[in-house]
Enzyme design. Sequence first.
Site, PDB file in Angstrom:
ATOM      1  N   HIS A 221       0.897  -1.153   0.000  1.00 37.68           N
ATOM      2  CA  HIS A 221       0.000   0.000   0.000  1.00 37.68           C
ATOM      3  C   HIS A 221       0.939   1.207   0.000  1.00 37.68           C
ATOM      4  O   HIS A 221       2.004   1.166   0.619  1.00 37.68           O
ATOM      5  CB  HIS A 221      -0.822   0.118   1.283  1.00 37.68           C
ATOM      6  CG  HIS A 221      -1.750  -1.016   1.593  1.00 37.68           C
ATOM      7  ND1 HIS A 221      -1.343  -2.148   2.225  1.00 37.68           N
ATOM      8  CD2 HIS A 221      -3.089  -1.149   1.384  1.00 37.68           C
ATOM      9  CE1 HIS A 221      -2.395  -2.946   2.400  1.00 37.68           C
ATOM     10  NE2 HIS A 221      -3.455  -2.376   1.892  1.00 37.68           N
TER      11      HIS A 221
ATOM     12  N   ASP B 240       2.291   1.958   3.379  1.00 38.36           N
ATOM     13  CA  ASP B 240       3.246   1.015   3.988  1.00 38.36           C
ATOM     14  C   ASP B 240       4.667   1.453   3.647  1.00 38.36           C
ATOM     15  O   ASP B 240       5.595   1.253   4.426  1.00 38.36           O
ATOM     16  CB  ASP B 240       3.113  -0.407   3.415  1.00 38.36           C
ATOM     17  CG  ASP B 240       1.716  -0.945   3.482  1.00 38.36           C
ATOM     18  OD1 ASP B 240       1.011  -0.615   4.438  1.00 38.36           O
ATOM     19  OD2 ASP B 240       1.356  -1.703   2.562  1.00 38.36           O
TER      20      ASP B 240
ATOM     21  N   GLU C 138     -10.479  -7.269  -4.787  1.00 42.45           N
ATOM     22  CA  GLU C 138     -10.263  -8.311  -3.777  1.00 42.45           C
ATOM     23  C   GLU C 138     -11.542  -8.425  -2.948  1.00 42.45           C
ATOM     24  O   GLU C 138     -11.796  -7.616  -2.054  1.00 42.45           O
ATOM     25  CB  GLU C 138      -9.063  -7.918  -2.896  1.00 42.45           C
ATOM     26  CG  GLU C 138      -8.722  -8.967  -1.865  1.00 42.45           C
ATOM     27  CD  GLU C 138      -7.499  -8.570  -1.036  1.00 42.45           C
ATOM     28  OE1 GLU C 138      -6.529  -8.023  -1.591  1.00 42.45           O
ATOM     29  OE2 GLU C 138      -7.535  -8.798   0.186  1.00 42.45           O
TER      30      GLU C 138
ATOM     31  N   ASP D 196      -4.284 -13.712  -2.544  1.00 42.62           N
ATOM     32  CA  ASP D 196      -3.746 -13.342  -1.240  1.00 42.62           C
ATOM     33  C   ASP D 196      -3.739 -14.612  -0.410  1.00 42.62           C
ATOM     34  O   ASP D 196      -4.792 -15.109   0.031  1.00 42.62           O
ATOM     35  CB  ASP D 196      -4.582 -12.241  -0.576  1.00 42.62           C
ATOM     36  CG  ASP D 196      -4.044 -10.851  -0.907  1.00 42.62           C
ATOM     37  OD1 ASP D 196      -3.184 -10.747  -1.814  1.00 42.62           O
ATOM     38  OD2 ASP D 196      -4.465  -9.872  -0.266  1.00 42.62           O
TER      39      ASP D 196
ATOM     40  N   GLU E  79      -8.613 -13.879  -1.763  1.00 40.29           N
ATOM     41  CA  GLU E  79      -7.933 -14.129  -0.482  1.00 40.29           C
ATOM     42  C   GLU E  79      -8.624 -15.287   0.235  1.00 40.29           C
ATOM     43  O   GLU E  79      -9.850 -15.291   0.419  1.00 40.29           O
ATOM     44  CB  GLU E  79      -7.961 -12.868   0.380  1.00 40.29           C
ATOM     45  CG  GLU E  79      -7.330 -13.100   1.755  1.00 40.29           C
ATOM     46  CD  GLU E  79      -6.987 -11.821   2.486  1.00 40.29           C
ATOM     47  OE1 GLU E  79      -6.576 -10.844   1.821  1.00 40.29           O
ATOM     48  OE2 GLU E  79      -7.134 -11.792   3.711  1.00 40.29           O
TER      49      GLU E  79
END
Length: 439
Positions: free
Chosen positions: A99, A102, A230, A294, A266
């Site tokens: 991200h 991050d 996602e 994920d 995910e």
Amino acid sequence: MEFFSNIGKIPYEGKDSTNPLAFKYYNPDEVIAGKPMREHLKFALSWWHTMGGDGTDMFGCGTADKTWGESAPEARAKAKVDAAFEIMQKLSIDYFCFHDRDLSPEYGSLAASNAELDKVTDYIKAKQDETGLKCLWGTAKCFDHPRFMHGAGTSPSADVFAFSAAQIKKALESTVKLGGTGYVFWGGREGYETLLNTNMGIELDNMARLMRLAVDYGRKIGFKGDFYIEPKPKEPTKHQYDFDTATVLGFLRKYGLDKDFKMNIEANHATLAQHTFQHELATARVNGVFGSIDANQGDPLLGWDTDQFPTNVYDTTMCMYEVIKAGGFTNGGLNFDAKARRGSFTPEDIFYSYIAGMDAFALGFRAALKLIEDGRIDKFIEDRYASWNTGIGKDIVDGKVTMEDLEKYALSKGEVTDSLSSGRQEMLESIVNNVLFSL
Ligand code: XLS
Ligand code: NI
Ligand code: NI
């Protein structure tokens, strides 16, 4: 500077090794099914969990030190880059996912945050040139700061929508700069808590507007990779709009976005939606929107996104079975959106957890190939649907019959008996065990 001086490059030692700092099943350069394992599996490190997550939860502070020896944010962001590259190189992980925040935190104004982010992405790019490590995908953290308390693209505030668009624009530019082959939209706070304060129609229209704007801008600046959604059914909001793959497909088709997006599935989000991981992957595959993964797992006894490192080999096997059936990864890969447990707080635990996850997927990949090579499952499914290849089945598939024709056929046949056969679930489950445990 070396951050993990007591840990060397993790070797592959094979299944008889008892060395906790060795791979038992993941042999990155072993050629299987035409290419090295690392190219089949395309493992990625998640910057947020690995470089930033310190074990903080609702009941307590962090337990792991993720300061990387620096207190100033600018210096810490750079140290994170050095440590991340060391981890990836030592673990033979070729990709990372991030991200924007991050990589570099917020600095008071969007302009200042963007300028600092540029410095960090310059630094990463230089390291990528030096090491050959790659970016799998990027995304924007449009859910953390209080401005996103009511959502980003689905906020009732047009100013928040504009701010989100600006942040996504920069995250897209950063992804392109780092050579990312994917850009992810995870709904963050795109959902709602109560309809007493929510106009669902406007929120969904706006979410689609933001995606359209982002896709058009991405293509304009030369992003050739895949856009992903996602899906996640709940958490943080009670109702997340991107509930599961089927819901997202309906949304994309309504707004004419279905040609522009694939799925980033995910595992833990699948189980939160009361689906198996394999169900979500298969739904994406049969609809032609399988993209990336994920990789993690939840705990069936806890009702939230625990993001554990995946160690359940049955699940990794059925996951890789779907990936192989989908033709393997193109722009996507296996991103470990996973964190070591709060009690696993030492630097070694980073390595133990990645080794556990990577070995579980390597084993799952080997098992999935064996399942396909064994052929019993595929043959069973093929035979089960054989009635569609001839006679009335073929006529239905070819669009040659009317309701009247079918009635005539059914009346002439009487009760259906001859083409009904057992589903053989238990027999098939034991074939899977047989293949898995004779590896
Ligand atoms: C949260 C999501 C998140 C996305 C990236 O549940 O899994 O980590 O993968 O924003
Ligand atoms: Ni995720
Ligand atoms: Ni998640």
